[in-house]
Scaffold this motif. Sequence first.
Motif, PDB file in Angstrom:
ATOM      1  N   ALA A 136       0.827  -1.213   0.000  1.00 13.91           N
ATOM      2  CA  ALA A 136       0.000   0.000   0.000  1.00 13.91           C
ATOM      3  C   ALA A 136       0.859   1.258   0.000  1.00 13.91           C
ATOM      4  CB  ALA A 136      -0.944  -0.012   1.204  1.00 13.91           C
ATOM      5  N   ARG A 137       2.003   1.209   0.687  1.00 10.67           N
ATOM      6  CA  ARG A 137       2.893   2.378   0.721  1.00 10.67           C
ATOM      7  C   ARG A 137       3.499   2.629  -0.658  1.00 10.67           C
ATOM      8  NH1 ARG A 137       5.983   0.894   6.378  1.00 10.67           N
ATOM      9  NH2 ARG A 137       4.085   0.287   7.468  1.00 10.67           N
ATOM     10  N   PHE A 138       3.887   1.555  -1.343  1.00 11.09           N
ATOM     11  CA  PHE A 138       4.427   1.723  -2.688  1.00 11.09           C
ATOM     12  C   PHE A 138       3.363   2.268  -3.644  1.00 11.09           C
ATOM     13  CE2 PHE A 138       7.758  -1.534  -1.510  1.00 11.09           C
ATOM     14  CZ  PHE A 138       8.805  -0.623  -1.536  1.00 11.09           C
ATOM     15  N   LYS A 139       2.126   1.829  -3.478  1.00 10.97           N
ATOM     16  CA  LYS A 139       1.042   2.347  -4.322  1.00 10.97           C
ATOM     17  C   LYS A 139       0.902   3.857  -4.138  1.00 10.97           C
ATOM     18  CE  LYS A 139      -3.971   2.021  -5.082  1.00 10.97           C
ATOM     19  NZ  LYS A 139      -4.350   3.367  -4.623  1.00 10.97           N
ATOM     20  N   GLN A 140       0.895   4.326  -2.894  1.00  9.44           N
ATOM     21  CA  GLN A 140       0.776   5.758  -2.626  1.00  9.44           C
ATOM     22  C   GLN A 140       1.951   6.531  -3.222  1.00  9.44           C
ATOM     23  OE1 GLN A 140       0.504   5.694   1.641  1.00  9.44           O
ATOM     24  NE2 GLN A 140      -1.716   5.540   1.656  1.00  9.44           N
ATOM     25  N   LEU A 141       3.154   5.999  -3.052  1.00 10.39           N
ATOM     26  CA  LEU A 141       4.338   6.678  -3.575  1.00 10.39           C
ATOM     27  C   LEU A 141       4.324   6.751  -5.098  1.00 10.39           C
ATOM     28  CD1 LEU A 141       7.406   5.552  -1.433  1.00 10.39           C
ATOM     29  CD2 LEU A 141       6.730   7.891  -1.966  1.00 10.39           C
ATOM     30  N   LEU A 142       4.002   5.636  -5.744  1.00 13.42           N
ATOM     31  CA  LEU A 142       3.992   5.614  -7.209  1.00 13.42           C
ATOM     32  C   LEU A 142       2.919   6.549  -7.757  1.00 13.42           C
ATOM     33  CD1 LEU A 142       4.551   1.820  -7.957  1.00 13.42           C
ATOM     34  CD2 LEU A 142       6.108   3.696  -8.487  1.00 13.42           C
ATOM     35  N   GLU A 143       1.735   6.537  -7.157  1.00 12.43           N
ATOM     36  CA  GLU A 143       0.664   7.406  -7.643  1.00 12.43           C
ATOM     37  C   GLU A 143       1.027   8.875  -7.443  1.00 12.43           C
ATOM     38  OE1 GLU A 143      -2.906   6.003  -5.745  1.00 12.43           O
ATOM     39  OE2 GLU A 143      -3.279   4.542  -7.346  1.00 12.43           O
ATOM     40  N   MET A 144       1.696   9.186  -6.331  1.00  8.65           N
ATOM     41  CA  MET A 144       2.144  10.559  -6.101  1.00  8.65           C
ATOM     42  C   MET A 144       3.158  10.972  -7.156  1.00  8.65           C
ATOM     43  SD  MET A 144       5.006  12.331  -4.821  1.00  8.65           S
ATOM     44  CE  MET A 144       5.836  11.294  -3.627  1.00  8.65           C
ATOM     45  N   LEU A 145       4.134  10.108  -7.446  1.00  8.89           N
ATOM     46  CA  LEU A 145       5.155  10.433  -8.448  1.00  8.89           C
ATOM     47  C   LEU A 145       4.541  10.586  -9.834  1.00  8.89           C
ATOM     48  CD1 LEU A 145       8.021   8.078  -7.239  1.00  8.89           C
ATOM     49  CD2 LEU A 145       8.121  10.571  -7.333  1.00  8.89           C
ATOM     50  N   ILE A 146       3.637   9.688 -10.199  1.00  3.72           N
ATOM     51  CA  ILE A 146       2.986   9.765 -11.515  1.00  3.72           C
ATOM     52  C   ILE A 146       2.178  11.056 -11.624  1.00  3.72           C
ATOM     53  CG2 ILE A 146       1.208   8.699 -12.973  1.00  3.72           C
ATOM     54  CD1 ILE A 146       2.204   5.960 -11.839  1.00  3.72           C
ATOM     55  N   TRP A 147       1.488  11.424 -10.552  1.00  2.00           N
ATOM     56  CA  TRP A 147       0.668  12.640 -10.540  1.00  2.00           C
ATOM     57  C   TRP A 147       1.528  13.883 -10.750  1.00  2.00           C
ATOM     58  CZ3 TRP A 147       0.056  16.851  -7.050  1.00  2.00           C
ATOM     59  CH2 TRP A 147      -1.114  17.588  -7.232  1.00  2.00           C
ATOM     60  N   GLU A 148       2.740  13.887 -10.194  1.00  2.00           N
ATOM     61  CA  GLU A 148       3.626  15.055 -10.314  1.00  2.00           C
ATOM     62  C   GLU A 148       4.044  15.322 -11.756  1.00  2.00           C
ATOM     63  OE1 GLU A 148       4.639  17.413  -8.250  1.00  2.00           O
ATOM     64  OE2 GLU A 148       3.435  16.595  -6.620  1.00  2.00           O
ATOM     65  N   PHE A 149       3.899  14.332 -12.644  1.00  2.00           N
ATOM     66  CA  PHE A 149       4.286  14.505 -14.039  1.00  2.00           C
ATOM     67  C   PHE A 149       3.149  15.049 -14.907  1.00  2.00           C
ATOM     68  CE2 PHE A 149       7.784  11.815 -12.753  1.00  2.00           C
ATOM     69  CZ  PHE A 149       8.831  12.256 -13.549  1.00  2.00           C
ATOM     70  N   GLN A 150       1.994  15.311 -14.318  1.00  2.00           N
ATOM     71  CA  GLN A 150       0.847  15.760 -15.114  1.00  2.00           C
ATOM     72  C   GLN A 150       1.080  17.139 -15.725  1.00  2.00           C
ATOM     73  OE1 GLN A 150      -2.779  15.438 -12.890  1.00  2.00           O
ATOM     74  NE2 GLN A 150      -2.601  13.235 -12.623  1.00  2.00           N
ATOM     75  N   ASP A 151       1.736  18.018 -14.999  1.00  2.00           N
ATOM     76  CA  ASP A 151       2.081  19.334 -15.546  1.00  2.00           C
ATOM     77  C   ASP A 151       3.210  19.905 -14.701  1.00  2.00           C
ATOM     78  OD1 ASP A 151       0.906  20.483 -13.210  1.00  2.00           O
ATOM     79  OD2 ASP A 151      -1.056  20.336 -14.165  1.00  2.00           O
ATOM     80  N   ASN A 152       3.633  21.091 -15.012  1.00  2.00           N
ATOM     81  CA  ASN A 152       4.751  21.711 -14.290  1.00  2.00           C
ATOM     82  C   ASN A 152       4.268  22.337 -12.990  1.00  2.00           C
ATOM     83  OD1 ASN A 152       6.752  21.105 -16.227  1.00  2.00           O
ATOM     84  ND2 ASN A 152       6.018  22.788 -17.522  1.00  2.00           N
ATOM     85  N   ARG A 153       4.094  21.505 -11.985  1.00  2.00           N
ATOM     86  CA  ARG A 153       3.609  21.987 -10.704  1.00  2.00           C
ATOM     87  C   ARG A 153       4.737  22.653  -9.917  1.00  2.00           C
ATOM     88  NH1 ARG A 153      -1.355  19.595  -9.998  1.00  2.00           N
ATOM     89  NH2 ARG A 153      -1.760  17.792 -11.328  1.00  2.00           N
ATOM     90  N   LEU A 154       4.357  23.535  -9.006  1.00  2.00           N
ATOM     91  CA  LEU A 154       5.324  24.211  -8.164  1.00  2.00           C
ATOM     92  C   LEU A 154       6.110  23.183  -7.353  1.00  2.00           C
ATOM     93  CD1 LEU A 154       6.374  26.970  -7.058  1.00  2.00           C
ATOM     94  CD2 LEU A 154       4.596  26.779  -5.286  1.00  2.00           C
ATOM     95  N   HIS A 155       7.433  23.294  -7.371  1.00  2.00           N
ATOM     96  CA  HIS A 155       8.337  22.420  -6.621  1.00  2.00           C
ATOM     97  C   HIS A 155       8.249  20.949  -7.044  1.00  2.00           C
ATOM     98  CE1 HIS A 155       9.071  25.869  -4.151  1.00  2.00           C
ATOM     99  NE2 HIS A 155       7.906  25.824  -3.524  1.00  2.00           N
ATOM    100  N   SER A 156       7.747  20.670  -8.248  1.00  6.51           N
ATOM    101  CA  SER A 156       7.566  19.271  -8.653  1.00  6.51           C
ATOM    102  C   SER A 156       8.884  18.508  -8.692  1.00  6.51           C
ATOM    103  CB  SER A 156       6.872  19.181 -10.013  1.00  6.51           C
ATOM    104  OG  SER A 156       7.690  19.722 -11.034  1.00  6.51           O
ATOM    105  N   GLU A 157       9.961  19.162  -9.115  1.00  6.56           N
ATOM    106  CA  GLU A 157      11.241  18.461  -9.182  1.00  6.56           C
ATOM    107  C   GLU A 157      11.729  18.055  -7.795  1.00  6.56           C
ATOM    108  OE1 GLU A 157      14.295  20.140 -11.527  1.00  6.56           O
ATOM    109  OE2 GLU A 157      13.071  20.325 -13.334  1.00  6.56           O
ATOM    110  N   ASN A 158      11.533  18.933  -6.816  1.00  4.94           N
ATOM    111  CA  ASN A 158      11.914  18.592  -5.441  1.00  4.94           C
ATOM    112  C   ASN A 158      11.073  17.437  -4.905  1.00  4.94           C
ATOM    113  OD1 ASN A 158      13.889  20.571  -5.281  1.00  4.94           O
ATOM    114  ND2 ASN A 158      12.501  22.103  -4.443  1.00  4.94           N
ATOM    115  N   VAL A 159       9.773  17.495  -5.187  1.00  2.97           N
ATOM    116  CA  VAL A 159       8.874  16.437  -4.725  1.00  2.97           C
ATOM    117  C   VAL A 159       9.257  15.107  -5.371  1.00  2.97           C
ATOM    118  CG1 VAL A 159       6.496  15.597  -4.733  1.00  2.97           C
ATOM    119  CG2 VAL A 159       6.963  18.006  -4.249  1.00  2.97           C
ATOM    120  N   ILE A 160       9.553  15.128  -6.668  1.00  4.45           N
ATOM    121  CA  ILE A 160       9.933  13.901  -7.376  1.00  4.45           C
ATOM    122  C   ILE A 160      11.233  13.342  -6.825  1.00  4.45           C
ATOM    123  CG2 ILE A 160      10.727  13.014  -9.617  1.00  4.45           C
ATOM    124  CD1 ILE A 160       8.644  14.958 -10.884  1.00  4.45           C
ATOM    125  N   GLN A 161      12.200  14.208  -6.540  1.00  2.00           N
ATOM    126  CA  GLN A 161      13.482  13.733  -5.988  1.00  2.00           C
ATOM    127  C   GLN A 161      13.289  13.105  -4.615  1.00  2.00           C
ATOM    128  OE1 GLN A 161      16.403  13.360  -7.351  1.00  2.00           O
ATOM    129  NE2 GLN A 161      17.421  12.663  -5.488  1.00  2.00           N
TER     130      GLN A 161
END
Length: 295
Positions: A136-161
């Motif tokens: 379940a933790r991996f599911k949350q992490l993967l969905e968060m990372l995939i969501w960050e690629f939807q557009d150029n969100r504020l601080h997205s690169e930091n969140v992805i790292q």
Amino acid sequence: MAKNEQKEKLNEILRIGDQCQEKFLPISSSKLEFIKSHGICFAGTSILKGDYEIRRKTNNAHLIHYTLSGTGWLEINGKQRTLSPGDIWISPDGTQQHYGLKGPKWQVVWFDLKDQGPWAILKNIGTCVRKSVMGARFKQLLEMLIWEFQDNRLHSENVIQHGSELLLAYLEREFKVEYDSKNFDVVNKLHKLFYEKVKSRLRYSWTVDSLADESEMFISADYFSKLCLKHMSMSPMKIVTRLRMESARDLLHSTYYSINKISELVGYTNYFAFSTAFKKRYGLSPRAFRYKYSI
């Protein structure tokens, strides 16, 4: 383009019906260079329905496969077994794979890992299935990372790292458990106890005795305390206090509940005891924390 494909070559099968829904981590992105450099070559989440069957001689990588809900089947040495919620299936590079959907729906998370670095040891263990609390933790992490690629969100690169580093840390933690087969069952039971049972019942008046009973390990409270110190680096009640403080912090930040109400929700009948414990952990009283960080 229809998803439904069938490949009958060298006894291989790839059947993915139109009802199947899959999300993939965009590994080719330069933002995920950290993940790629550490041997994660493919990852995603899937909700499988209808027609789904895979058979191949090798995956050309170590396959790590978590069942979140529903059931699938796996063929090992000519015998079929069921993959159920909470199962992790490990299939090392070079291992033949044959698996598919069993029942109306199967929700899974999976990783392909290169035979390098910490993952090289997976080749030595062979195909195996065991229990894990990490899916379940991996599911949350993967969905968060995939969501960050939807557009150029504020601080997205930091969140992805940061998300990438956490993903790697959790994977390494998973297989540190795998390397020490004597301990993985104990660790999983402790994680299930604290992060599922206790976290959902913070109002309960937990004691070391009640925690030991709830752990389903059938051991004394003293030995249970020793296991917590060994595997989680904290005493049982310190773990409970940390979970209560983390929940209180989140409630102070994201709700308008009174501080007295929050103290009750996380298991404190005395407001001053709650306030003292919160300030000890976060350096601010609950009231000051809410003033500084509330939405």
